[in-house]
Design a protein around this motif. Structure first.
Motif, short mmCIF file in Angstrom:
data_model
loop_
_atom_site.label_atom_id
_atom_site.label_comp_id
_atom_site.label_asym_id
_atom_site.label_seq_id
_atom_site.Cartn_x
_atom_site.Cartn_y
_atom_site.Cartn_z
N GLY A 147 0.80 -1.22 0.00
CA GLY A 147 0.00 0.00 0.00
C GLY A 147 0.83 1.26 0.00
O GLY A 147 0.31 2.36 0.23
N VAL A 148 2.15 1.15 -0.24
CA VAL A 148 3.05 2.30 -0.27
C VAL A 148 3.11 2.84 -1.69
O VAL A 148 3.38 2.09 -2.64
N THR A 149 2.84 4.12 -1.87
CA THR A 149 2.81 4.71 -3.21
C THR A 149 4.03 5.56 -3.53
O THR A 149 4.18 6.01 -4.65
N GLY A 150 4.89 5.79 -2.55
CA GLY A 150 6.06 6.61 -2.80
C GLY A 150 7.03 6.58 -1.63
O GLY A 150 6.73 6.00 -0.58
N THR A 151 8.17 7.21 -1.81
CA THR A 151 9.22 7.25 -0.79
C THR A 151 9.66 8.69 -0.57
O THR A 151 9.85 9.45 -1.53
N LEU A 152 9.83 9.05 0.68
CA LEU A 152 10.37 10.37 1.04
C LEU A 152 11.72 10.16 1.69
O LEU A 152 11.83 9.49 2.72
N ARG A 153 12.76 10.73 1.10
CA ARG A 153 14.12 10.54 1.58
C ARG A 153 14.59 11.81 2.30
O ARG A 153 14.60 12.88 1.71
N VAL A 154 14.96 11.65 3.56
CA VAL A 154 15.40 12.77 4.38
C VAL A 154 16.89 12.63 4.64
O VAL A 154 17.35 11.61 5.16
N GLY A 155 17.66 13.65 4.27
CA GLY A 155 19.10 13.65 4.51
C GLY A 155 19.41 14.39 5.80
O GLY A 155 18.93 15.50 6.02
N MET A 156 20.23 13.80 6.65
CA MET A 156 20.59 14.37 7.96
C MET A 156 22.04 14.84 7.95
O MET A 156 22.96 14.03 7.88
N ILE A 157 22.26 16.16 8.01
CA ILE A 157 23.62 16.66 8.24
C ILE A 157 24.00 16.49 9.72
O ILE A 157 25.10 16.03 10.01
N PRO A 158 23.12 16.83 10.67
CA PRO A 158 23.45 16.49 12.07
C PRO A 158 23.37 14.99 12.28
O PRO A 158 22.73 14.27 11.50
N GLY A 159 24.00 14.51 13.34
CA GLY A 159 24.06 13.07 13.57
C GLY A 159 23.06 12.54 14.57
O GLY A 159 23.24 11.44 15.10
N ASN A 160 21.99 13.28 14.83
CA ASN A 160 21.07 12.91 15.91
C ASN A 160 19.69 12.52 15.42
O ASN A 160 18.67 12.96 15.97
N ALA A 161 19.61 11.71 14.40
CA ALA A 161 18.31 11.28 13.87
C ALA A 161 17.45 10.64 14.95
O ALA A 161 16.23 10.75 14.94
N HIS A 162 18.11 9.98 15.92
CA HIS A 162 17.35 9.33 17.00
C HIS A 162 16.59 10.35 17.84
O HIS A 162 15.48 10.08 18.29
N ASP A 163 17.17 11.53 18.06
CA ASP A 163 16.47 12.57 18.82
C ASP A 163 15.18 12.99 18.14
O ASP A 163 14.24 13.45 18.80
N LEU A 164 15.13 12.86 16.82
CA LEU A 164 14.00 13.35 16.04
C LEU A 164 12.98 12.26 15.74
O LEU A 164 12.09 12.45 14.92
N ARG A 165 13.10 11.12 16.41
CA ARG A 165 12.23 9.99 16.08
C ARG A 165 10.75 10.30 16.27
O ARG A 165 9.91 9.69 15.60
N GLY A 166 10.41 11.25 17.14
CA GLY A 166 9.00 11.61 17.30
C GLY A 166 8.40 12.15 16.02
O GLY A 166 7.25 11.84 15.68
N TYR A 167 9.17 12.94 15.28
CA TYR A 167 8.70 13.43 13.99
C TYR A 167 8.53 12.29 12.99
O TYR A 167 7.53 12.22 12.27
N TRP A 168 9.52 11.40 12.95
CA TRP A 168 9.45 10.30 12.00
C TRP A 168 8.25 9.40 12.30
O TRP A 168 7.53 8.98 11.39
N GLN A 169 8.06 9.07 13.58
CA GLN A 169 6.95 8.19 13.95
C GLN A 169 5.60 8.82 13.63
O GLN A 169 4.68 8.16 13.16
N ALA A 170 5.49 10.12 13.90
CA ALA A 170 4.22 10.81 13.62
C ALA A 170 3.94 10.83 12.12
O ALA A 170 2.81 10.61 11.69
#
Length: 305
Positions: A91-114
């Protein structure tokens, strides 16, 4: 084309890159015998050798080089078609690719999960992005959205909502003369060289490390670096000191580097940025998710006045 034939193409292309049967087998998670069988099968079908090999080396023949060049684009197209089919089945119709210059993607997991919860039709992929030539990944289409510090003043790019702010710290070698100081000051930066990044816009690099202190002393930028590990290696041997966002002390904690909190350096602000002409519904949806949740403030400075 049968799947088994696609696998044989993958084996050939991997061996063409590695030029070593053991490394190719390790990358593909198969046995060396499986790699050897696949190559022999292809050579029998073609009627000529694709690799010249002996006990010491493996190299492509001229025919092998031609086949490698022809198959790369074909294989990429096949792999992308299969991936699109797998996504459609979920049921996936596309992909959104997010590039991280900072190294703290884990801190931002709330945004990703939402985002994933709100928009299951789009697959979200988080990728590292270099601070060397930082906006090239957007212009080349490698990523759709970039997480980067501000300011960003590129005419072809849109600056979206702020994700987080982070205090700054000074990274120094544990044996450095500054390592015993309890706090850092911007004026200290004029006394020691810092790293620099090739092909980074001047104003953008200045937003990270200014060219002068508030009292007008020049901050010298020395060795060019292209990734964080290279930067930290230079810091660890005392060749440079470097101002960094405070999350670096958590994600790159090492015994040979001390982290001094600044008492007079404003926090870095990070936001979403994307190429204006490439804005999509998925990009707008991620930006709206960030706006709805609001920016993060990643803890208080390590130094309290």
């Amino acid at each position: 084309m049968r799947i088994v034939e696609l696998r044989d193409i993958e084996i050939f292309l991997t061996l063409a890159e590695e030029l070593h049967f053991g490394r190719a087998a390790e990358r593909l998670h198969v046995s060396v015998a499986r790699v050897s069988q696949a190559i022999k099968k292809q050579e029998r079908a073609i009627g000529a050798e694709l690799f010249a090999r002996n006990s010491h080396s493996v190299r492509l023949t001229r025919l092998g080089e031609q086949l490698r060049d022809d198959l790369r684009q074909v294989h990429q197209g096949l792999a992308q078609s299969l991936e699109r089919a797998r996504q459609a089945a979920r049921g996936v119709t596309g992909t959104l690719r997010v590039g991280m210059i900072p190294g703290n993607a884990h801190d931002l997991r709330g945004y990703w999960q939402a985002f994933r919860s709100r928009h299951p039709q789009w697959e979200l992929r988080i990728r590292h992005a270099p601070f060397n030539d930082p906006f090239a990944v957007l212009r080349e289409g490698t990523v759709d959205v970039l997480v980067t510090w501000l300011p960003v003043e590129e005419p072809d790019l849109t600056v979206g909502p702020v994700l987080f702010t982070d205090p700054r710290v000074l990274a120094v070698a544990t044996g450095h003369e500054l390592a015993t100081r309890p706090i850092a000051s911007i004026e200290m930066l004029a006394d020691f060289p810092h790293t620099d990044a090739p092909r980074a816009p001047g104003y953008w690099a200045d937003g990270f490390i200014p060219p002068h202190t508030p009292r007008g002393h020049r901050i010298v930028r020395g060795p060019l670096v292209t990734h964080m590990e290279e930067l930290l290696a230079l810091v660890s041997v005392g060749e440079v000191v470097n101002s960094l966002p405070a999350h670096s002390a958590r994600y790159w904690n090492r015994p040979d580097i001390a982290w001094l909190p600044f008492h007079d350096f404003e926090a870095l602000t990070y936001a979403l940025v994307w190429r204006t002409e490439a804005e999509t519904d998925a990009v707008r949806a991620l930006a709206q998710t960030v706006r709805d949740l609001g920016p993060l403030h990643l803890g208080r400075p390590l130094w309290n006045p």
